[in-house]
Design an enzyme around this catalytic site. Structure first.
Site, PDB file in Angstrom:
ATOM      1  N   TYR A  73       0.842  -1.202   0.000  1.00  0.00           N
ATOM      2  CA  TYR A  73       0.000   0.000   0.000  1.00  0.00           C
ATOM      3  C   TYR A  73       0.874   1.246   0.000  1.00  0.00           C
ATOM      4  O   TYR A  73       0.567   2.227  -0.689  1.00  0.00           O
ATOM      5  CB  TYR A  73      -0.924   0.009   1.232  1.00  0.00           C
ATOM      6  CG  TYR A  73      -1.929   1.133   1.147  1.00  0.00           C
ATOM      7  CD1 TYR A  73      -3.168   0.929   0.544  1.00  0.00           C
ATOM      8  CD2 TYR A  73      -1.619   2.411   1.631  1.00  0.00           C
ATOM      9  CE1 TYR A  73      -4.072   1.975   0.430  1.00  0.00           C
ATOM     10  CE2 TYR A  73      -2.527   3.452   1.517  1.00  0.00           C
ATOM     11  CZ  TYR A  73      -3.752   3.228   0.919  1.00  0.00           C
ATOM     12  OH  TYR A  73      -4.642   4.249   0.801  1.00  0.00           O
ATOM     13  N   PHE A 125      -7.567  22.017 -24.142  1.00  0.00           N
ATOM     14  CA  PHE A 125      -7.859  20.593 -24.230  1.00  0.00           C
ATOM     15  C   PHE A 125      -9.082  20.336 -23.359  1.00  0.00           C
ATOM     16  O   PHE A 125      -9.256  20.967 -22.315  1.00  0.00           O
ATOM     17  CB  PHE A 125      -6.679  19.696 -23.822  1.00  0.00           C
ATOM     18  CG  PHE A 125      -7.051  18.258 -24.012  1.00  0.00           C
ATOM     19  CD1 PHE A 125      -7.171  17.742 -25.293  1.00  0.00           C
ATOM     20  CD2 PHE A 125      -7.390  17.452 -22.944  1.00  0.00           C
ATOM     21  CE1 PHE A 125      -7.613  16.433 -25.494  1.00  0.00           C
ATOM     22  CE2 PHE A 125      -7.832  16.144 -23.140  1.00  0.00           C
ATOM     23  CZ  PHE A 125      -7.939  15.632 -24.409  1.00  0.00           C
ATOM     24  N   THR A 126      -9.905  19.392 -23.771  1.00  0.00           N
ATOM     25  CA  THR A 126     -11.224  19.181 -23.161  1.00  0.00           C
ATOM     26  C   THR A 126     -11.170  19.039 -21.631  1.00  0.00           C
ATOM     27  O   THR A 126     -11.776  19.826 -20.906  1.00  0.00           O
ATOM     28  CB  THR A 126     -11.879  17.931 -23.776  1.00  0.00           C
ATOM     29  OG1 THR A 126     -10.979  16.827 -23.653  1.00  0.00           O
ATOM     30  CG2 THR A 126     -12.199  18.158 -25.249  1.00  0.00           C
ATOM     31  N   ASP A 216       1.767  20.716 -20.038  1.00  0.00           N
ATOM     32  CA  ASP A 216       1.017  19.489 -20.320  1.00  0.00           C
ATOM     33  C   ASP A 216       1.926  18.655 -21.213  1.00  0.00           C
ATOM     34  O   ASP A 216       2.011  18.884 -22.415  1.00  0.00           O
ATOM     35  CB  ASP A 216      -0.323  19.804 -20.987  1.00  0.00           C
ATOM     36  CG  ASP A 216      -1.108  18.525 -21.289  1.00  0.00           C
ATOM     37  OD1 ASP A 216      -0.496  17.437 -21.328  1.00  0.00           O
ATOM     38  OD2 ASP A 216      -2.334  18.619 -21.496  1.00  0.00           O
ATOM     39  N   LYS A 259      -0.187   8.210 -23.311  1.00  0.00           N
ATOM     40  CA  LYS A 259       0.192   8.548 -24.694  1.00  0.00           C
ATOM     41  C   LYS A 259       1.684   8.254 -24.881  1.00  0.00           C
ATOM     42  O   LYS A 259       2.067   7.109 -25.017  1.00  0.00           O
ATOM     43  CB  LYS A 259      -0.124  10.022 -24.993  1.00  0.00           C
ATOM     44  CG  LYS A 259      -1.607  10.318 -25.224  1.00  0.00           C
ATOM     45  CD  LYS A 259      -2.408  10.371 -23.982  1.00  0.00           C
ATOM     46  CE  LYS A 259      -3.756  11.025 -24.162  1.00  0.00           C
ATOM     47  NZ  LYS A 259      -4.537  10.984 -22.923  1.00  0.00           N
ATOM     48  N   ARG A 383     -13.298  15.992 -33.528  1.00  0.00           N
ATOM     49  CA  ARG A 383     -12.630  17.052 -32.779  1.00  0.00           C
ATOM     50  C   ARG A 383     -13.092  18.381 -33.392  1.00  0.00           C
ATOM     51  O   ARG A 383     -12.410  19.001 -34.176  1.00  0.00           O
ATOM     52  CB  ARG A 383     -11.102  16.935 -32.836  1.00  0.00           C
ATOM     53  CG  ARG A 383     -10.546  15.686 -32.176  1.00  0.00           C
ATOM     54  CD  ARG A 383     -10.189  15.805 -30.689  1.00  0.00           C
ATOM     55  NE  ARG A 383     -11.257  15.681 -29.743  1.00  0.00           N
ATOM     56  CZ  ARG A 383     -11.077  15.261 -28.483  1.00  0.00           C
ATOM     57  NH1 ARG A 383      -9.902  14.891 -28.050  1.00  0.00           N
ATOM     58  NH2 ARG A 383     -12.076  15.228 -27.647  1.00  0.00           N
ATOM     59  N   PHE A 449     -18.860  15.133 -25.785  1.00  0.00           N
ATOM     60  CA  PHE A 449     -18.482  14.299 -26.938  1.00  0.00           C
ATOM     61  C   PHE A 449     -18.391  12.819 -26.584  1.00  0.00           C
ATOM     62  O   PHE A 449     -18.586  11.964 -27.438  1.00  0.00           O
ATOM     63  CB  PHE A 449     -17.148  14.777 -27.535  1.00  0.00           C
ATOM     64  CG  PHE A 449     -16.001  14.772 -26.558  1.00  0.00           C
ATOM     65  CD1 PHE A 449     -15.837  15.820 -25.661  1.00  0.00           C
ATOM     66  CD2 PHE A 449     -15.103  13.726 -26.520  1.00  0.00           C
ATOM     67  CE1 PHE A 449     -14.790  15.809 -24.740  1.00  0.00           C
ATOM     68  CE2 PHE A 449     -14.050  13.711 -25.616  1.00  0.00           C
ATOM     69  CZ  PHE A 449     -13.899  14.753 -24.719  1.00  0.00           C
TER      70      PHE A 449
END
Ligand code: F0G
Length: 457
Positions: A73, A125-126, A216, A259, A383, A449
């Protein structure tokens, strides 16, 4: 012989079988999915280009890493491996693991943004923007104008327009600007890079004003590749060196490791400021889990640590982007309107130009993604206006870019798959005049979306 082809720097050890369905099956599936590719079952998809997020093929080393998971943990050894990898390749001082990128965005936004603040960024970005808004902030776009024009071939369309930033600083004052959010290889612009020169100018400006820069870094290795290929003075530098140089120009980062970092799940918040770290380390236990696992299993952190190292390898990244370029060039040779230059993580088709007879309120990109699926079982993503959503006051955002994203998972598909994809786009292009638009019949409140439903007009 002058021309030498490139090839993938891996061989295939295991395969996952896929199958193509009939056109009739696909008509039924997309209609049941409310013409939203997010609502399809993946079993009904032939080639899945919905996203490059969490869809990469891990290496044998990463799979071996899963078996070395230390599922304690607290204080898992895999957490320390991850911390070492981040220190070594990215250089940020303090890290907090999170289950994925938006977990890091949530914590950062809650700590740094006060109601009434303005958060400048190089295109929205969303999830990032929504977390800024939920913390009481307003997003302000400071990307260069070229980024909003799909046909503009400027090489660094991710760059910040410093005049736009300076205007915001003059209007709101630095007190209202908690940080500038800089994405590398800007997703919504079509996977377009920021130059080092622009980052340096931004650093100088923000140092002078005392404003932090948060990175980001979801697709930082892809951005580094474009710098290596296109920016003066960088052709002899390695991707690892360039990635480090980018990170060193910023004060902290949010990362979706799903990514570039080649894992199926994971992310982190990294920060150089101890006080922000202290708060983040405290808040993560409320929303994600203890600060040494942040919603991840030990094995996930091990795979991430290995993936980070693999992601900054020069051969890996040139083959990865080489495949995206291969698909983009094919589409260009067929006369398909795509965003130029070809981006890092996918090819973005310009739905406004593809379906000029549809108004933006008839959802051209949503329509085109559905038509491509029906033609071949290739799954892509809207998009455009659906992704852009609504402003805090309830009115629609009307983005200039109305795109269908053909996002390529890393190390998953072959060039033959890319041939099939481009031929399907061509066959839809040939009958584009007969394509009718959609109307939205169900709209969720957040990030619509993902779950919105449509019917044919
Ligand atoms: N930032 C960028 C630039 C992204 O592309 C994403 C995710 C996130 C943050 C959020 O990370 O999904 O791990 O919570 N993009 C995915 C996509 C969903 O398909 O473009 P996440």
């Amino acid at each position: 012989m002058k021309h030498r082809s490139w090839a993938e720097p891996f061989k295939i050890k295991m395969v996952e079988l896929i199958k193509s369905t009939s056109r009739e099956d696909r008509e039924k599936a997309i209609s049941e999915a409310g013409f939203n590719t997010f609502l399809l079952r993946s079993e009904d998809v032939y080639i899945d280009l919905l996203t490059d997020s969490g869809t990469s093929a891990m290496s044998d080393q990463q799979w071996a890493g899963l078996l070395r998971g230390d599922e304690a943990y607290a204080g898992s050894r895999n957490y320390y491996h991850l911390e070492d990898a981040i220190h070594k390749y990215y250089g940020y001082k303090y890290i907090v693991p999170t289950h994925q990128g938006r977990g890091a965005e949530h914590i950062l936004s809650q700590i740094m943004i006060k109601p009434g603040d303005v958060v400048p960024g190089n295109m929205y970005f969303t999830t990032t923007r929504l977390h800024q808004e939920m913390a009481g902030g307003t997003f302000a776009d400071i990307i260069i104008d070229e980024a909003h024009d799909p046909d503009n071939e400027f090489e660094f369309k991710g760059n910040v327009d410093l005049e736009k930033l300076d205007k915001l600083v003059k209007v709101h004052g630095t007190d209202k600007i908690p940080y500038v959010c800089i994405a590398t290889n800007v997703n919504m612009a079509g996977g377009q890079p920021v130059s080092i020169a622009n980052l340096k100018a931004l650093r100088d400006y923000t140092n002078e004003k005392g404003i932090k820069v948060i990175h980001d870094m979801t697709r930082v290795a892809e951005n580094a590749y474009f710098i290596q290929q296109k920016e003066e003075g960088y052709k002899d530098k390695s991707i690892a060196q360039i990635v480090r140089e980018i990170c060193d120009l910023t004060d902290g980062a949010t990362m979706s490791a799903k990514k570039d970092a080649l894992v199926n799940i994971g992310g982190f918040l990294a920060i150089n400021d101890w006080d922000i770290f202290e708060e983040a380390r405290n808040l993560v236990v409320v929303f994600e889990g203890l600060h040494t696992y942040g919603g991840l299993a030990g094995r996930d952190m091990e795979a991430m640590a290995i993936g980070i190292a693999e992601s900054i390898d020069d051969n890996h990244i040139s083959a990865r982007i080489g495949q995206v370029e291969y698909l983009g060039e094919k589409m260009l040779s067929y006369g398909i309107p795509i965003v130029k230059p070809i981006g890092g993580h996918g090819v973005f088709v310009n739905a406004r130009k593809f379906l000029p007879h549809l108004s933006q309120d008839e959802f051209p990109a949503q329509t085109l993604a559905a038509e491509i699926y029906i033609d071949s079982g290739v799954r892509t993503m809207e998009r455009g206006i659906v992704s852009a959503g609504r402003k805090p006051d309830g009115t629609n955002y009307y983005p200039k870019l109305e795109l269908v994203r053909f996002t390529i998972p890393r190390r998953v598909y072959t060039q033959a798959h890319m041939d099939v994809v481009s031929e399907s786009v061509l066959s839809v292009y040939e009958k584009r005049e007969s394509i009718k638009g959609l109307k939205m019949v169900y709209e969720p409140k957040y990030l619509r979306f993902f779950q919105a439903r449509f019917e044919r007009i």
